[in-house]
Design a protein around this motif. Structure first.
Motif, mmCIF file in Angstrom:
data_model
loop_
_atom_site.group_PDB
_atom_site.id
_atom_site.type_symbol
_atom_site.label_atom_id
_atom_site.label_comp_id
_atom_site.label_asym_id
_atom_site.label_seq_id
_atom_site.Cartn_x
_atom_site.Cartn_y
_atom_site.Cartn_z
ATOM 1 N N ARG A 45 13.360 -60.297 22.045
ATOM 2 C CA ARG A 45 13.496 -59.669 20.712
ATOM 3 C C ARG A 45 13.509 -58.230 20.473
ATOM 4 O O ARG A 45 12.263 -57.747 20.823
ATOM 5 C CB ARG A 45 12.932 -60.600 19.689
ATOM 6 N N GLY A 47 11.827 -55.147 19.481
ATOM 7 C CA GLY A 47 10.680 -54.755 18.743
ATOM 8 C C GLY A 47 9.681 -55.693 18.610
ATOM 9 O O GLY A 47 8.800 -55.842 18.021
ATOM 10 N N ASN A 91 2.119 -62.775 24.622
ATOM 11 C CA ASN A 91 2.924 -62.036 23.803
ATOM 12 C C ASN A 91 4.649 -62.263 24.087
ATOM 13 O O ASN A 91 5.352 -62.314 23.091
ATOM 14 C CB ASN A 91 2.840 -60.493 23.718
ATOM 15 N N ASN A 163 16.648 -64.073 17.327
ATOM 16 C CA ASN A 163 16.658 -65.279 16.273
ATOM 17 C C ASN A 163 15.987 -64.718 15.049
ATOM 18 O O ASN A 163 16.341 -65.410 13.791
ATOM 19 C CB ASN A 163 15.352 -66.134 16.843
ATOM 20 N N ILE A 164 15.823 -63.275 14.618
ATOM 21 C CA ILE A 164 15.464 -62.901 13.735
ATOM 22 C C ILE A 164 16.615 -62.148 12.641
ATOM 23 O O ILE A 164 16.807 -62.394 11.584
ATOM 24 C CB ILE A 164 14.179 -62.043 13.331
ATOM 25 N N ASN A 165 16.848 -61.410 13.508
ATOM 26 C CA ASN A 165 18.299 -60.390 13.183
ATOM 27 C C ASN A 165 19.747 -61.253 13.554
ATOM 28 O O ASN A 165 20.152 -61.074 14.889
ATOM 29 C CB ASN A 165 18.103 -59.141 13.772
ATOM 30 N N ASN A 212 5.500 -67.403 20.762
ATOM 31 C CA ASN A 212 6.302 -66.775 19.798
ATOM 32 C C ASN A 212 7.570 -66.265 20.000
ATOM 33 O O ASN A 212 8.676 -66.492 19.467
ATOM 34 C CB ASN A 212 5.366 -65.865 19.125
ATOM 35 N N GLU A 213 7.698 -65.490 21.049
ATOM 36 C CA GLU A 213 9.042 -64.848 21.367
ATOM 37 C C GLU A 213 9.811 -65.615 22.279
ATOM 38 O O GLU A 213 9.480 -66.304 23.081
ATOM 39 C CB GLU A 213 8.571 -63.384 22.233
#
Lengths: 224, 639
Positions: A45, A47, A91, A163-165, A212-213
């Motif tokens: 992802r 950033g 991370n 997954n966010i944008n 998380n990522e």
């Protein structure tokens, strides 16, 4: 009056001189690199994932956070010297590694940072079929110490996609995947707004539970 | 003449110098209190303790710096706009507006390492313990020490809920100047040890605290209330952290509590809650037969309020006051000059409004709202309401006690919350939307856009269609910068204790849990025994609506380990986004629907980013300076 000018002129000169001495040169060397598995960059992802750089030998440590872009590339402007590049535990979408890469920087350097992901994507194809975007791929377990949580297909109007944008997404939980031996198919209906566009971008991702990522395929540009 | 002048001056200079000379080296310092002066004087000790109370860490209270442009810093009540209870609709400069555009919560958010206060408390305990003076008898000494230990326990609770396990330091750390500071470097205690330390400290001081009836200094019941809350947090971390797909832990237990300890902590919390409820020392506030106003008064009325256990008090007469009312007063009621006064800084979200159930116990989703797309499909669901308030009929009265709804009043003054009008377009077979500027009139002579908005992207006016009522001060002048407000900030109240008891009993599998929650719902305005059984989802919703804007929401979601699911950063997840509800008047002359009201629900356009909470946010980042000073400190997971 003359006396004052005589006094002031050297003071003015002095004030300029002091400015110059105080300033540091900006760093001119660059460190660039790629996070890879099996020779291929790992997509993440934008950033979202960081590496950290430490410069040993000083009394106090402050890390230099290095963000990884969505193609797995990173870069940092630094002074010449010796640095230690480490992973930030938990991370990224890879197995926690305490490996340290020592970088001797003189001018510029391009390095490869090998990482061991939990799951990778291979044999991915993404194509448009009418109003649908259809994807087919294999999710391969590289290290199955953590379970697969879900796989997903993400569609958006910009090349920065994750997954966010995104504008559209379809996610398939791992419980609905019978076996990882067969290719997985995902499809999403574009809807009126996106299907009228000349092109859209699509990307496949896998999520490992407790991480998380996500790990992503390269971004596909799909023309109408 | 000149000689005489010189002589006179030198004479006076000499005189003045010689006058000082005799006690020049033996003067009392005028700006510093010596240990002897301070610790032998009960009044000065109380001042010192008052200072320690004021230095306790806060998150979303009435304090916080006015300009606070960092998502990692302590900003006070403004950060209600960072979660899902509200959004920011005040001044749009970046220092405030960033809350609507927060890409993700930084790892340093909620970070705290205030060992300066711990050190000062430890020092005070030592000094008071060593005092030998008739002015400070032993009973008084013990009470002061107990109160200091309460402040320290509360501070450790604030530390552990943000950072996980931290070093437990109970004595002054004094450097011996031998060149080796390692004996002063303490590693982190485990998260479990910190919670057990809080429990043992509170148990030890409960009967020593005194201060009966005080609502601002700790007494017996304040200590038990803190125990009730802290033990509930510990129990839920023990349970829910281990239910995650991969629990968040560190090898030495600095974060994460073993699942086997859950029952112990829940039991401890339940006993504490029961001790308060059964003591009869506090009662739920039930003075006003109007249940909505009763709930509002439960937090704002100070006289005869026997529900509040501990609060941070303010008093206009003493100059202790805050700007919360000035910043949050509805637009049409603001009293100060435009450039001085804010207004409408927090707009409560529709998400919160819909969480309030209907009185028959059904889910609180509002009925008959459109999508705001201005198309026939988007209007298909509309119910035509007779008045703007009609859509909220039969809702939990706590809704109107917490939030100012369209069609309601504040301090006796009616508000005008209307976003615009919809006029019938026969050719397109749909209604056309018309919106105006603030306080505008439509061509039919009626209101177009009300004096209280809502407007989509304007400053100082609601962006969601709602205003906050909780804590808003109706006293004259409270919304002016000259007078300001002295509503108190409630730290602990009996309502929370009932919910703590209900949750702990539910987690222990005891049937009595439901009766505690039902008692609270009865006060809210539901009938007796409105629930027959509890579930975690019920408890979550009950805490959300009862304790809204009381600094519980984010901490609750963290301890239940659901924050990363609720706030997953995606625009498609309704929980992670802030929704607005805009009321419109219908214009269709000759039709039965003419003059009625409809509502559109949509994602607020002023909040551009969904809330995004990552695994690494469950425990805040320990500053690198702390680790540099003490290499024995283990970092928290994910950062």
């Amino acid at each position: 009056m003359i006396h004052y000018i005589k006094l002031i002129v050297p003071l003015i000169i002095l004030s300029f001189a002091s400015c110059e001495l105080d300033n540091y040169e900006p760093p001119t060397s660059t460190l660039t690199g790629t996070v890879t598995y099996d020779g291929k960059p790992i997509g993440v992802r934008s950033g979202g994932v960081q590496l950290e750089l430490w410069q040993p030998g000083f009394a106090l440590n402050t890390k230099i956070p290095v963000n990884i872009d969505q193609e797995g590339r990173f870069s940092a402007s630094l002074f010449d010297g010796t640095y230690k590049l480490t992973f930030l535990a938990g991370n990224g979408p890879w197995v926690v590694s305490t490996d340290t890469i020592v970088v001797h920087l003189n001018g510029s350097a391009d390095i490869t940072v090998p990482a061991e992901p939990y799951y990778t994507i291979s044999e991915e194809t993404v194509a448009r079929n009418g109003e649908n975007i259809e994807a087919s791929f294999r999710a391969l377990a590289v290290n199955d110490s953590r379970a697969l949580q879900s796989v997903g297909l993400y569609v958006g109007t910009t090349a920065i996609l994750d997954n966010i944008n995104n504008k559209l997404k379809v996610e398939l939980p791992a419980a609905d995947i019978a076996t990882l031996d067969d290719p997985i198919s995902l499809a999403v209906n574009l809807g009126p707004e996106l299907s009228s566009r000349a092109y859209v971008y699509a990307r496949i991702g896998v999520r490992t539970s407790g991480v998380n990522e996500m790990l992503f395929s390269p971004v596909f540009k799909i023309n109408r | 003449m000149k000689t005489l002048y010189k002589l006179t001056v030198s004479f006076f200079i000499l005189i003045s110098v010689s006058a000082c000379k005799s006690d020049w080296l033996e003067r009392e310092p005028e700006e510093i209190l010596t240990d002897e002066q301070l610790w032998n004087n009960p009044e000065l000790i109380i001042s010192t303790i008052a200072d320690y109370y004021s230095r306790l860490p806060q998150h979303t209270d009435f304090g916080g710096p006015y300009n606070c442009g960092s998502p990692s810093a302590y900003c006070g009540w403004k950060d209600y706009a960072s979660y899902d209870e509200a959004m920011w609709s005040g001044v749009s400069n970046f220092d405030f507006e960033f809350r609507n555009n927060l890409i993700e919560y930084p790892f340093a958010r909620w970070s705290l390492w205030n060992y300066d206060l711990v050190r000062d408390i430890n020092l005070a305990i030592d000094k008071i313990g060593a005092v030998n003076s008739p002015k400070v008898p032993d009973a008084m000494k013990n009470q002061f020490i107990a109160e200091l230990r309460f402040i320290r326990a509360l501070n450790y609770f604030e530390l552990v809920k943000r950072m996980g396990g931290v070093p437990i330091i109970t004595e002054q750390l004094i450097y011996d100047f031998e060149g080796d500071p390692t004996y002063l470097q303490h590693p982190r205690n485990s998260e479990e040890e910190v919670y057990l330390f809080i429990e043992s400290e509170l148990d030890a001081i409960t009967d020593l605290l005194g201060n009966e009836g005080s609502k601002t200094r700790a007494n017996k019941y304040t200590a038990i209330a803190l125990k009730s809350r802290a033990m509930l947090y510990a129990g839920s971390i023990a349970k829910y952290n281990n239910l995650m797909a991969s629990p968040i832990t560190l090898p030495n237990g600095e974060v994460g509590i073993p699942a086997s300890k859950a029952a112990y902590f829940y039991e401890s919390s339940l006993q504490a809650s029961k001790a308060i409820i059964e003591s009869g020392a506090y009662q739920l506030y039930e003075s006003n037969p109007d249940r909505g106003m009763n709930f509002y008064e439960a937090l704002t009325v100070k006289n005869g309020n026997n529900e509040v256990i501990m609060a941070v008090d303010y008093a206009v007469s003493q100059g202790l006051r805050h700007l919360f009312t000035l910043e949050n007063i509805p637009r049409s009621l603001r009293q100060d000059v435009e450039n001085v006064s804010g207004s409408s800084a927090l707009s409560p979200s529709l998400n919160l409004v819909e969480s309030y159930e209907y009185l028959d116990g059904s889910v609180g989703t509002l009925k008959g709202v459109g999508t705001g797309s201005n198309t026939a499909e988007g209007q298909a669901n509309w119910i035509f309401y007779d008045s703007p308030a009609a859509i909220f009929a039969d809702k939990d009265p706590r809704l109107s006690g917490t939030i100012i709804l369209p069609g309601s009043t504040f301090a006796g003054q009616a508000l005008n919350i209307q976003a615009g009008v919809y006029t019938w377009n026969a050719s397109a077979n749909k209604y056309d939307r018309v919106e105006g500027s603030l306080n505008s009139q439509y061509t039919d002579g009626g209101v177009l856009t009300g004096g209280d908005g809502p407007l989509r992207n304007e400053t100082y006016v609601s962006a969601t269609g709602f205003y906050l009522r909780k804590y808003l001060d109706s006293a004259p002048g409270a919304a002016t910068s000259a007078v300001r407000s002295d509503i108190w900030w409630v730290r602990f109240r009996l309502g929370e204790i009932y919910l703590n008891a209900g949750e702990a009993a539910f987690e222990l599998g005891l049937p009595e849990g439901v009766s505690y929650v039902n008692r609270l719902r009865e006060r809210a305005g539901f009938g007796p025994n409105s629930l027959t059984e509890l579930s975690l989802a019920r408890i979550m919703n009950e805490r959300k609506v009862e304790l809204a804007f009381e600094d519980h929401r984010v901490w609750d979601l963290r301890r239940w380990r659901v924050a990363h699911e609720r706030w997953d950063g995606t625009t498609t997840n309704p929980n992670a986004n802030i929704y607005a509800l805009f009321p419109y008047r219908i214009i269709r002359p000759g039709h039965p629907d003419d003059g009625k009201y409809v509502f559109d629900k949509f994602r607020s356009s002023r909040t551009t980013r969904p809330r995004y909470f990552r695994y690494g946010n469950y425990y805040a980042e320990i500053p690198q300076t702390v680790i540099n000073n003490n290499p024995k400190i283990a970092r928290n997971p994910f950062h």
